[in-house]
Design a protein around this motif. Structure first.
Motif, PDB file in Angstrom:
ATOM      1  N   LEU A 249       1.184  34.862  21.459  1.00 32.62           N
ATOM      2  CA  LEU A 249       1.012  36.054  20.444  1.00 32.62           C
ATOM      3  C   LEU A 249       0.872  37.242  21.455  1.00 32.62           C
ATOM      4  CD1 LEU A 249       0.476  36.986  17.598  1.00 32.62           C
ATOM      5  CD2 LEU A 249      -1.956  36.954  18.045  1.00 32.62           C
ATOM      6  N   VAL A 250       1.608  38.379  21.217  1.00 32.22           N
ATOM      7  CA  VAL A 250       1.502  39.655  21.761  1.00 32.22           C
ATOM      8  C   VAL A 250       0.643  40.439  21.140  1.00 32.22           C
ATOM      9  CG1 VAL A 250       2.873  41.382  22.912  1.00 32.22           C
ATOM     10  CG2 VAL A 250       4.000  39.282  22.820  1.00 32.22           C
ATOM     11  N   LEU A 251      -0.398  41.115  21.798  1.00 30.32           N
ATOM     12  CA  LEU A 251      -1.357  41.975  21.168  1.00 30.32           C
ATOM     13  C   LEU A 251      -1.044  43.110  21.950  1.00 30.32           C
ATOM     14  CD1 LEU A 251      -3.062  39.043  21.725  1.00 30.32           C
ATOM     15  CD2 LEU A 251      -4.310  40.073  20.034  1.00 30.32           C
ATOM     16  N   ALA A 252      -0.852  44.451  21.580  1.00 30.24           N
ATOM     17  CA  ALA A 252      -0.673  45.738  21.963  1.00 30.24           C
ATOM     18  C   ALA A 252      -1.416  46.870  21.183  1.00 30.24           C
ATOM     19  CB  ALA A 252       0.423  45.867  22.812  1.00 30.24           C
ATOM     20  N   GLY A 253      -1.996  47.718  21.819  1.00 35.38           N
ATOM     21  CA  GLY A 253      -2.694  48.683  20.804  1.00 35.38           C
ATOM     22  C   GLY A 253      -3.066  49.924  21.669  1.00 35.38           C
ATOM     23  N   THR A 254      -3.121  51.247  21.114  1.00 36.48           N
ATOM     24  CA  THR A 254      -3.765  52.496  21.432  1.00 36.48           C
ATOM     25  C   THR A 254      -5.021  52.096  21.550  1.00 36.48           C
ATOM     26  OG1 THR A 254      -1.576  53.572  20.844  1.00 36.48           O
ATOM     27  CG2 THR A 254      -3.404  54.831  21.491  1.00 36.48           C
ATOM     28  N   PRO A 255      -5.592  52.439  22.638  1.00 31.67           N
ATOM     29  CA  PRO A 255      -7.225  52.224  22.721  1.00 31.67           C
ATOM     30  C   PRO A 255      -7.825  53.265  21.882  1.00 31.67           C
ATOM     31  CG  PRO A 255      -6.355  52.744  24.847  1.00 31.67           C
ATOM     32  CD  PRO A 255      -5.416  52.353  24.163  1.00 31.67           C
TER      33      PRO A 255
END
Length: 290
Positions: A249-255
């Motif tokens: 699973l790839v998780l990416a997000g703007t903090p």
């Protein structure tokens, strides 16, 4: 040429426990000290794989409250039922995703599906907690059931490698999840020998959770089961190569650059807001299941 994101660390589960009597989980964070590197994600629990014997008894988690964030449940094997005090209910099975925005507060329960338990079988799923910005913490609760058919699937090669876009964008595919801040969430299967080049903007935190397999992530070895690779915010590219069949699973997000105050199932910005959440739950303002 894009700059490669650096692998900052690879982590095993920091703790394991049962959630109710239906979810034996391994926690990757917050039990590992990666809060700043995975923000806006707050928690990753990996349930199973665990085989349940056939039974007619109920198993799962009884009603409990949440406020100030979202829960995201991704099913790989087995079936789970949800019911909450906002009147939402649904069942997710392999390939489905449940995205619940608790926001101002809900009470819900999560149970293994009776038809699944009747015959027994293997349960495997991931639950994420995603923080909400201050401006949305007290908004109306929201519930999204994203069936497997709703989630775009990109074919990566002719051997069965694929990428499913749950949230965000990838190669012209838009994920169905509605999010409050920019999030990229991809469910990926790579066959042995397959490669994948990901682009994650430099202002996003990113990590990969490996359910099983053997990968190289920007040339760093990443293999086994239930492992988390945390990458730097700096850089844009992630090159993944599989040397055996792998699921991750790839998780990416703007903090979210705001204070975090947490007490159990409540995630707010201040201690006073946490005390108010406890009082609101105890006084019934988040509702109850009937």
């Amino acid at each position: 040429m894009e700059k490669a994101k650096k692998v900052l660390g690879i982590y095993e589960s920091g703790s394991s426990y049962w959630v109710g009597d239906g979810f034996p989980v391994r926690n990757l964070f917050p039990s590992n000290p990666v809060a700043q590197q995975v923000n806006p994600f707050l928690l990753l629990d990996y349930a199973g794989p665990h085989e349940f014997p056939a039974t007619n008894e109920s198993r799962g988690v009884e009603e409990h409250p949440h406020r100030g964030f979202e829960t995201v449940s991704i099913a790989y094997q087995g079936k789970v039922c949800h019911r909450d005090s906002a009147g939402n209910s649904g069942t997710i099975g392999p390939g489905d995703v449940q995205w619940m925005t608790a926001a101002s507060g809900v009470v819900h329960e999560e149970k293994l599906d009776p038809s699944f338990l009747k015959h027994g079988g293997v349960l495997e799923m991931i639950q994420l907690w995603v923080n909400l910005p201050r401006a949305f913490k007290m908004s109306e609760p929201r519930y999204q059931t994203l069936t497997s058919a709703d989630i775009p699937e990109a074919k990566l090669d002719d051997s069965g490698s694929l990428l499913r876009v749950i949230a965000g964008e990838w190669d012209g595919n838009s994920g169905p999840a509605k999010t409050f801040t920019p999030i990229q969430l991809y469910d990926v299967r790579l066959r042995s020998g397959a490669k994948l080049d990901l682009h994650i903007t430099t202002n996003m935190n990113s990590s990969l959770f490996l359910l099983k397999g053997k990968l190289a992530v920007n040339t760093v070895a990443f293999e086994g089961q239930a492992k988390l690779a945390v990458l730097s915010g700096d850089g844009e590219s992630i090159a993944v190569e599989a040397s055996e069949d792998s699921t991750f699973l790839v998780l990416a997000g703007t903090p979210i650059d705001e204070p975090v105050a947490q007490h159990g199932p409540f995630v707010m910005n201040t201690r006073a807001e946490l005390l108010q959440a406890v009082e609101d739950y105890r006084s019934g303002k988040m509702g109850h299941l009937v």
